[in-house]
Write a protein that holds these residues in place. Structure first.
Motif, PDB file in Angstrom:
ATOM      1  N   LEU A 142      47.173  67.264  72.938  1.00  0.00           N
ATOM      2  CA  LEU A 142      48.325  67.779  73.678  1.00  0.00           C
ATOM      3  C   LEU A 142      48.723  69.160  73.158  1.00  0.00           C
ATOM      4  O   LEU A 142      49.102  70.049  73.927  1.00  0.00           O
ATOM      5  CB  LEU A 142      49.495  66.806  73.562  1.00  0.00           C
ATOM      6  N   ARG A 143      48.607  69.345  71.855  1.00  0.00           N
ATOM      7  CA  ARG A 143      48.917  70.635  71.248  1.00  0.00           C
ATOM      8  C   ARG A 143      47.973  71.717  71.779  1.00  0.00           C
ATOM      9  O   ARG A 143      48.405  72.814  72.134  1.00  0.00           O
ATOM     10  CB  ARG A 143      48.808  70.511  69.728  1.00  0.00           C
ATOM     11  N   ARG A 144      46.672  71.407  71.857  1.00  0.00           N
ATOM     12  CA  ARG A 144      45.706  72.374  72.386  1.00  0.00           C
ATOM     13  C   ARG A 144      45.972  72.644  73.862  1.00  0.00           C
ATOM     14  O   ARG A 144      45.859  73.788  74.327  1.00  0.00           O
ATOM     15  CB  ARG A 144      44.278  71.843  72.190  1.00  0.00           C
ATOM     16  N   GLN A 145      46.346  71.610  74.612  1.00  0.00           N
ATOM     17  CA  GLN A 145      46.626  71.796  76.028  1.00  0.00           C
ATOM     18  C   GLN A 145      47.842  72.701  76.228  1.00  0.00           C
ATOM     19  O   GLN A 145      47.826  73.600  77.083  1.00  0.00           O
ATOM     20  CB  GLN A 145      46.879  70.445  76.707  1.00  0.00           C
ATOM     21  N   ALA A 146      48.875  72.497  75.430  1.00  0.00           N
ATOM     22  CA  ALA A 146      50.065  73.345  75.528  1.00  0.00           C
ATOM     23  C   ALA A 146      49.727  74.800  75.214  1.00  0.00           C
ATOM     24  O   ALA A 146      50.169  75.721  75.907  1.00  0.00           O
ATOM     25  CB  ALA A 146      51.146  72.837  74.580  1.00  0.00           C
ATOM     26  N   SER A 148      46.854  76.256  75.582  1.00  0.00           N
ATOM     27  CA  SER A 148      46.045  76.775  76.684  1.00  0.00           C
ATOM     28  C   SER A 148      46.922  77.156  77.874  1.00  0.00           C
ATOM     29  O   SER A 148      46.719  78.205  78.498  1.00  0.00           O
ATOM     30  CB  SER A 148      45.012  75.726  77.104  1.00  0.00           C
ATOM     31  N   ILE A 149      47.911  76.335  78.188  1.00  0.00           N
ATOM     32  CA  ILE A 149      48.823  76.637  79.301  1.00  0.00           C
ATOM     33  C   ILE A 149      49.597  77.919  79.024  1.00  0.00           C
ATOM     34  O   ILE A 149      49.718  78.791  79.888  1.00  0.00           O
ATOM     35  CB  ILE A 149      49.793  75.457  79.520  1.00  0.00           C
ATOM     36  N   LEU A 150      50.091  78.045  77.811  1.00  0.00           N
ATOM     37  CA  LEU A 150      50.863  79.233  77.452  1.00  0.00           C
ATOM     38  C   LEU A 150      50.004  80.489  77.488  1.00  0.00           C
ATOM     39  O   LEU A 150      50.472  81.571  77.868  1.00  0.00           O
ATOM     40  CB  LEU A 150      51.482  79.055  76.058  1.00  0.00           C
ATOM     41  N   ALA A 151      48.748  80.373  77.099  1.00  0.00           N
ATOM     42  CA  ALA A 151      47.847  81.536  77.061  1.00  0.00           C
ATOM     43  C   ALA A 151      47.561  82.093  78.445  1.00  0.00           C
ATOM     44  O   ALA A 151      47.212  83.276  78.591  1.00  0.00           O
ATOM     45  CB  ALA A 151      46.546  81.155  76.370  1.00  0.00           C
ATOM     46  N   GLU A 152      47.726  81.278  79.468  1.00  0.00           N
ATOM     47  CA  GLU A 152      47.390  81.703  80.823  1.00  0.00           C
ATOM     48  C   GLU A 152      48.541  82.409  81.545  1.00  0.00           C
ATOM     49  O   GLU A 152      48.334  82.980  82.609  1.00  0.00           O
ATOM     50  CB  GLU A 152      46.952  80.477  81.649  1.00  0.00           C
ATOM     51  N   ARG A 153      49.733  82.375  80.987  1.00  0.00           N
ATOM     52  CA  ARG A 153      50.866  82.954  81.703  1.00  0.00           C
ATOM     53  C   ARG A 153      51.246  84.319  81.144  1.00  0.00           C
ATOM     54  O   ARG A 153      50.927  84.648  79.992  1.00  0.00           O
ATOM     55  CB  ARG A 153      52.075  82.026  81.650  1.00  0.00           C
ATOM     56  N   ALA A 204      53.930  64.280  79.724  1.00  0.00           N
ATOM     57  CA  ALA A 204      53.308  64.157  78.403  1.00  0.00           C
ATOM     58  C   ALA A 204      53.976  65.119  77.408  1.00  0.00           C
ATOM     59  O   ALA A 204      54.266  64.748  76.263  1.00  0.00           O
ATOM     60  CB  ALA A 204      51.813  64.451  78.497  1.00  0.00           C
ATOM     61  N   LEU A 205      54.229  66.352  77.847  1.00  0.00           N
ATOM     62  CA  LEU A 205      54.897  67.331  76.983  1.00  0.00           C
ATOM     63  C   LEU A 205      56.350  66.945  76.760  1.00  0.00           C
ATOM     64  O   LEU A 205      56.893  67.114  75.663  1.00  0.00           O
ATOM     65  CB  LEU A 205      54.794  68.723  77.607  1.00  0.00           C
TER      66      LEU A 205
END
Length: 461
Positions: A142-146, A148-153, A204-205
């Motif tokens: 979940l930490r890696r997913q968060a 990744s989401i932040l890196a795209e914005r 999940a977050l």
């Protein structure tokens, strides 16, 4: 600054007003809060002429109506460091480091604000800015997913990034550039009801921590509250229900005093707002709320140590049933903290600004010899010593506000493991510079004023 450029103070004032106008449209109860505070302030000034005169003499009254602080939460070092550059163009700089993870809130923070006397008097707009600590998400996937989401914005518009670079190259903005800058930067703080993630990812977050979902799942760090300053927060707390506003259970910070110290805060519970997820599912999100603050005198390190000791002592008592009981308990503990200006100054518990009084000027002009010491000059009315307003924040109070609006079930979720991981150096690395030390800033304001009157009167100590 060239003659054609707009001062950072003017840009900050324009941005603060634009932010307030936008937030009033997005959160109508904020308008009710402004009306409530304005009415309380006017009633307080009308009923206490001595307070009104003192505030006028300190140039505090003129800033009261425009004074606000906001709060935002960002997710990456780039977002934080770019905001530092944005706020610098408005004459706002990072002051103090706050580790809220010790109270179960997975962020660490600073406050961007003006730091010199004239800018504070012009408009003391502050933005309490928090950086998410992704390492406090226990689930590695979940930490890696968060991340990744932040890196795209990108929370800044292309126009905003262009104007930041232009302002830095030029050392400021021309009038039309400043207006565009305010408009473009405002977009970073605007509410977006469309989430950037699907319903399952959001939940999940959210399960990791409500604040994690708030930071990660949207296009930008929507302003989550704007705070007007009141002269009587107890009256404001009592009046909130009359305006259709339900206040939080207790006022955060020190108790009511004749000479207020530091910061007292209250708020109303965060709104439940409709959102639409990336998979088109509808839902709700809770993040934005209203807050009121009352500011007192800034304390010296000695005064702050005594305050922290008494606060810790007060928190050992059982939780009070309501705000009145809470304030009574606090008042009993804080009876040990001096509550008159002369003692606060004499014992070096608080910071003061020194200036020649009207009487002192007349006596000096008449050829009368000034007293030989500062204390004598203050005691005989040659010099006015006025409290320096506290411009910063209290981590325990900030955490209390956050927790009351995020729900109480996760208050201690990160408290046990966070102490060893607290890292001001890591925060400053992400920020791109060290934060200012608030005690140094207040000490400089006091010392500058002291040296000025000592020179005028020929006083050496």
């Amino acid at each position: 600054m060239t003659l054609s450029q707009v001062s950072p103070d003017d840009i900050r004032s324009a941005f603060s007003q634009a932010m307030s106008d936008m937030y009033r449209q997005e959160v109508p109860q904020y308008g009710d809060l402004l009306e409530l505070v304005a009415n309380i302030n006017q009633t307080t000034l009308d009923s206490d002429p001595a307070l009104a005169a003192r505030l006028d003499a300190q140039n505090e009254t003129s800033r009261l109506g425009v004074e606000r602080h906001g709060a935002i939460r960002v997710g990456t070092a780039d977002e934080l460091s770019t905001l530092r550059r944005v706020f610098a163009l408005m004459g706002m700089y990072p002051v103090s480091y706050y580790d809220l993870s010790e109270a179960g809130v997975p962020v660490h923070s600073t406050a961007f604000r003006p730091i010199d006397k004239s800018s504070l008097q012009r408009n003391p707009f502050r933005v309490f800015t928090s950086l998410l600590r992704l390492e406090l998400i226990e689930d590695a996937a979940l930490r890696r997913q968060a991340a990744s989401i932040l890196a795209e914005r990108d929370i800044f518009t292309p126009g905003a990034r262009e104007l930041i670079e232009l302002g830095e190259r030029q050392g400021g903005f021309a009038r039309d550039q400043a207006e565009r800058f305010v408009t473009e930067i405002l977009e970073t703080f605007r509410w977006h009801r469309d989430a950037t993630v699907d319903h399952d990812t959001y939940h999940a977050l959210h399960a990791a921590h409500r604040l994690v979902a708030d930071v990660v799942c949207f296009r930008g760090p929507h302003i989550n509250h704007l705070t007007p300053r009141t002269l009587d927060i107890d009256a404001a707390q009592a009046a909130m229900p009359d305006y259709g506003i339900t206040p939080k259970a207790v006022i955060e910070g020190p108790p009511r005093r004749q000479w207020p110290i530091l910061l007292r805060q209250t708020s109303f519970k965060a709104l439940e707002e409709s959102v639409r997820f990336a998979d088109s599912d509808g839902g709700t999100h809770t993040a934005r709320f209203g807050e009121i603050e009352q500011r007192g005198v800034a304390l010296t390190p000695k005064g702050r140590a005594r305050y922290d000791e008494l606060l810790a002592q007060s928190r050992q008592a059982p939780a009070a049933a309501d705000n009145l009981a809470h304030q009574r308990q606090l008042g009993e503990v804080f009876a040990a903290f001096p509550d008159d200006a002369a003692t606060l100054r004499r014992e070096a518990l608080a910071y003061f600004r020194y200036q020649l009084s009207d009487s002192g000027r007349e006596r000096l002009a008449g050829g009368e010899s000034a007293p030989a010491s500062l204390d004598d000059a203050v005691g005989t009315g040659w010099i006015d010593a006025t409290p320096i307003t506290y411009e910063d924040f209290l981590p325990v109070s900030a955490a209390g506000i956050f927790q009351s609006n995020l729900g109480d079930t996760q208050q201690q979720a990160h408290a046990s493991e966070s102490r060893s991981e607290s890292n001001q150096s890591a925060f400053e690395l992400a920020l791109g510079r060290p934060v200012h030390d608030e005690f140094e800033l207040y000490g400089r304001l006091q010392q500058d004023s002291l040296e000025r009157v000592q020179q005028q009167l020929g006083i050496e100590d």
